[in-house]
Design a protein around this motif. Structure first.
Motif, PDB file in Angstrom:
ATOM      1  N   PRO A   7       9.171  29.671   7.525  1.00  0.00           N
ATOM      2  CA  PRO A   7       8.779  31.003   8.009  1.00  0.00           C
ATOM      3  C   PRO A   7       9.936  31.795   8.608  1.00  0.00           C
ATOM      4  O   PRO A   7      10.118  32.966   8.285  1.00  0.00           O
ATOM      5  N   GLY A  16      21.499  29.152  -6.231  1.00  0.00           N
ATOM      6  CA  GLY A  16      20.329  28.778  -7.015  1.00  0.00           C
ATOM      7  C   GLY A  16      19.370  27.807  -6.361  1.00  0.00           C
ATOM      8  O   GLY A  16      18.674  27.054  -7.052  1.00  0.00           O
ATOM      9  N   ALA A  17      19.288  27.821  -5.029  1.00  0.00           N
ATOM     10  CA  ALA A  17      18.353  26.919  -4.337  1.00  0.00           C
ATOM     11  C   ALA A  17      16.910  27.268  -4.680  1.00  0.00           C
ATOM     12  O   ALA A  17      16.554  28.434  -4.806  1.00  0.00           O
ATOM     13  N   SER A  70       6.799  35.948   8.945  1.00  0.00           N
ATOM     14  CA  SER A  70       6.816  36.687   7.687  1.00  0.00           C
ATOM     15  C   SER A  70       6.351  35.744   6.591  1.00  0.00           C
ATOM     16  O   SER A  70       6.790  34.600   6.531  1.00  0.00           O
ATOM     17  N   ILE A 108      21.016  30.807  -1.785  1.00  0.00           N
ATOM     18  CA  ILE A 108      20.181  31.529  -2.749  1.00  0.00           C
ATOM     19  C   ILE A 108      20.997  31.895  -3.979  1.00  0.00           C
ATOM     20  O   ILE A 108      20.544  31.713  -5.116  1.00  0.00           O
ATOM     21  N   VAL A 109      22.200  32.433  -3.758  1.00  0.00           N
ATOM     22  CA  VAL A 109      23.054  32.806  -4.891  1.00  0.00           C
ATOM     23  C   VAL A 109      23.386  31.582  -5.741  1.00  0.00           C
ATOM     24  O   VAL A 109      23.455  31.660  -6.965  1.00  0.00           O
ATOM     25  N   ASN A 127       7.373  25.896  -7.460  1.00  0.00           N
ATOM     26  CA  ASN A 127       7.385  27.064  -6.576  1.00  0.00           C
ATOM     27  C   ASN A 127       8.665  27.148  -5.764  1.00  0.00           C
ATOM     28  O   ASN A 127       9.343  26.149  -5.541  1.00  0.00           O
ATOM     29  N   SER A 128       8.978  28.356  -5.299  1.00  0.00           N
ATOM     30  CA  SER A 128      10.086  28.535  -4.376  1.00  0.00           C
ATOM     31  C   SER A 128       9.511  28.612  -2.973  1.00  0.00           C
ATOM     32  O   SER A 128       8.518  29.296  -2.741  1.00  0.00           O
ATOM     33  N   VAL A 129      10.127  27.908  -2.052  1.00  0.00           N
ATOM     34  CA  VAL A 129       9.560  27.828  -0.710  1.00  0.00           C
ATOM     35  C   VAL A 129      10.616  28.013   0.377  1.00  0.00           C
ATOM     36  O   VAL A 129      11.719  27.502   0.271  1.00  0.00           O
ATOM     37  N   LEU A 130      10.239  28.757   1.420  1.00  0.00           N
ATOM     38  CA  LEU A 130      11.129  28.986   2.550  1.00  0.00           C
ATOM     39  C   LEU A 130      10.406  28.668   3.850  1.00  0.00           C
ATOM     40  O   LEU A 130       9.194  28.851   3.938  1.00  0.00           O
ATOM     41  N   ILE A 135      22.216  33.209   2.215  1.00  0.00           N
ATOM     42  CA  ILE A 135      22.488  33.975   1.002  1.00  0.00           C
ATOM     43  C   ILE A 135      23.294  33.141   0.017  1.00  0.00           C
ATOM     44  O   ILE A 135      23.038  33.157  -1.191  1.00  0.00           O
ATOM     45  N   ILE A 168       9.477  45.701   1.114  1.00  0.00           N
ATOM     46  CA  ILE A 168      10.367  45.019   2.067  1.00  0.00           C
ATOM     47  C   ILE A 168      11.214  46.040   2.819  1.00  0.00           C
ATOM     48  O   ILE A 168      11.343  45.983   4.045  1.00  0.00           O
ATOM     49  N   VAL A 202      15.365  36.324   5.232  1.00  0.00           N
ATOM     50  CA  VAL A 202      15.576  36.776   3.862  1.00  0.00           C
ATOM     51  C   VAL A 202      15.077  38.215   3.708  1.00  0.00           C
ATOM     52  O   VAL A 202      15.750  39.051   3.109  1.00  0.00           O
ATOM     53  N   LEU A 203      13.912  38.490   4.275  1.00  0.00           N
ATOM     54  CA  LEU A 203      13.376  39.857   4.188  1.00  0.00           C
ATOM     55  C   LEU A 203      14.308  40.837   4.883  1.00  0.00           C
ATOM     56  O   LEU A 203      14.559  41.937   4.388  1.00  0.00           O
ATOM     57  N   LEU A 262      13.840  35.686  -4.092  1.00  0.00           N
ATOM     58  CA  LEU A 262      15.078  34.910  -4.215  1.00  0.00           C
ATOM     59  C   LEU A 262      15.891  35.386  -5.406  1.00  0.00           C
ATOM     60  O   LEU A 262      17.109  35.510  -5.331  1.00  0.00           O
ATOM     61  N   THR A 294       7.907  34.761  -3.429  1.00  0.00           N
ATOM     62  CA  THR A 294       9.121  34.160  -2.876  1.00  0.00           C
ATOM     63  C   THR A 294      10.165  33.972  -3.962  1.00  0.00           C
ATOM     64  O   THR A 294      11.339  34.283  -3.779  1.00  0.00           O
ATOM     65  N   ARG A 329      19.562  37.058  -5.253  1.00  0.00           N
ATOM     66  CA  ARG A 329      20.633  36.481  -6.074  1.00  0.00           C
ATOM     67  C   ARG A 329      21.311  37.587  -6.897  1.00  0.00           C
ATOM     68  O   ARG A 329      22.523  37.729  -6.901  1.00  0.00           O
ATOM     69  N   THR A 360      12.080  32.955   5.831  1.00  0.00           N
ATOM     70  CA  THR A 360      11.479  34.080   5.101  1.00  0.00           C
ATOM     71  C   THR A 360      11.793  35.383   5.812  1.00  0.00           C
ATOM     72  O   THR A 360      12.165  36.382   5.187  1.00  0.00           O
ATOM     73  N   ALA A 361      11.644  35.374   7.137  1.00  0.00           N
ATOM     74  CA  ALA A 361      11.916  36.580   7.918  1.00  0.00           C
ATOM     75  C   ALA A 361      13.367  37.018   7.746  1.00  0.00           C
ATOM     76  O   ALA A 361      13.656  38.208   7.591  1.00  0.00           O
TER      77      ALA A 361
END
Lengths: 211, 211
Positions: free
Chosen positions: A129, A99-100, B125, A96-97, A124-127, A93, B96, A135-136, B136, B132, B140, A132-133
């Motif tokens: 897998p 600004g990644a 996920s 992300i906050v 693009n923004s990429v995570l 988090i 989500i 983050v969700l 994000l 994505t 944020r 991603t889980a």
DNA sequence: AAAGCGGGTGATTTCTTCATCACCCTTACA
DNA sequence: TGTAAGGGTGATGAAGAAATCACCCGCTTT
């Protein structure tokens, strides 16, 4: 065709150098700088202005997140891909906050890392897998907390009774309060959820995971 | 090798049928059911128990999010991949919160959709790149709001003054309050942020995007 | 020794939120 | 006509948060 210019930031020399070798073997990339801590990274990035920065999190002096936060104060458009071992929510988090543009784990295969860097370079923004889980999950938790915080404990109790199909009188009986009190709670529930009647409130509550 | 058993849920018959044709052409998949609305979807999914459900959002009677919320009440482990045109935050966050395993846009290439379904089937996920980025951004924003909610308006004002390097006396002068009041605000700031002094508070505030 | 600064403890007042309740109106049904 | 139910307006008291301030102590600098 132009190679993607990369700066690698990691405090472990062996990992950093190994990664640089790996990237230099790939015709798509050109490693134009490196740093072993956040302080150094800020200087290098400002001087070289790479296409993409690969940034670790756990580093001495200035960790990756503080580094990114400081960088964002000066350059909102620099592409930064976190490359870390950390899967804990605070780091995730925090990144992300700060600004990644992406967040990738060190267990990633070289080929996947290559595609990820290209994706980030393309805007693009990429995570990863697993990330991603997480983050969700974090979004779900956060939104549920926020939804729950919208109403008081008592209001949620009343709402649950409504969801069971109970009338005002029945709810009053169950909760040992007067019908007028129940009606007041319902009024506040309708106001806070911005709905017009109790059926709508129940439907929305189900959707907001409040029941 | 077993084919992934899929149910397709979409109210537009042409899109649904076209997608089914596309998927049936792929050796990895077997479309075992379909539905044109959420109500029907719940029935079909309960009866057939597919490996993966492709679920649209904008549908009549019961939209995709309400469908998913209802489904999750009965089956927490069913893999559901949202397949939608919608990029608005309410739909995204709603999906989500409801428990979607993935969220993919309808502009996705067939090959990418194939890989995505396989990823979801494998337990990962997955989000479209544009999605994505929105997630994000939502994280944020949400986290920044939450951070901001930690402190009162006045405390944030004081914190900003601290970040400018102002002393207690200077802050008192700027905000037209007494030095003792400033100190009390700072005390509360240090407590709430769980730090030991104003330097730490400023560093953390920068990281929390509070300045 | 005095001044400047940060950190600490405690108090008071005001404001907001929560929980409670009374009363009125409309609609539907017996 | 009376009852049942939902929706609406307004009021009161308690608790907690926010904002305010006084006073004390230790350390550093002048």
């Amino acid at each position: 065709m132009n190679r993607v210019r990369i700066v690698v930031v990691d405090d472990h020399a062996l990992f950093r150098r190994g990664l640089i070798s790996l990237l230099e073997e790939m015709p798509e990339f050109h490693v134009v700088g490196e740093a072993a801590n956040g302080q150094e990274a800020l200087t290098v990035i400002e001087r070289i202005r790479p296409d993409v920065v690969l940034l670790d999190i756990n580093m001495p002096i200035l960790d990756g997140i503080q580094t990114l936060a400081a960088l964002r104060k000066k350059d909102a458009s620099q592409k930064v891909l976190m490359l870390t071992i950390s899967q804990n929510d605070d780091d995730l988090i925090g990144a992300i906050v700060a600004g990644a543009n992406g967040y990738v784990l060190k267990n990633t295969e070289p080929d996947t890392l290559k595609n990820t860097i290209l994706q980030v370079h393309a805007g693009n923004s990429v995570l990863s897998p697993e990330v991603t889980a997480r983050v969700l999950q974090a979004v779900r938790r956060s939104q549920t907390d926020r939804n729950r915080g919208l109403l008081s404990e008592r209001e949620i109790e009343v709402l649950k009774c409504l969801a069971r199909g109970q009338t005002t009188a029945q709810i009053a009986s169950v909760l040992f309060i007067s019908e007028n009190t129940v009606k007041t709670h319902i009024r506040h529930i309708l106001e806070k959820m911005e709905v017009n009647n109790r059926a709508e409130a129940v439907a929305k509550a189900a959707q907001m995971d409040l029941l």
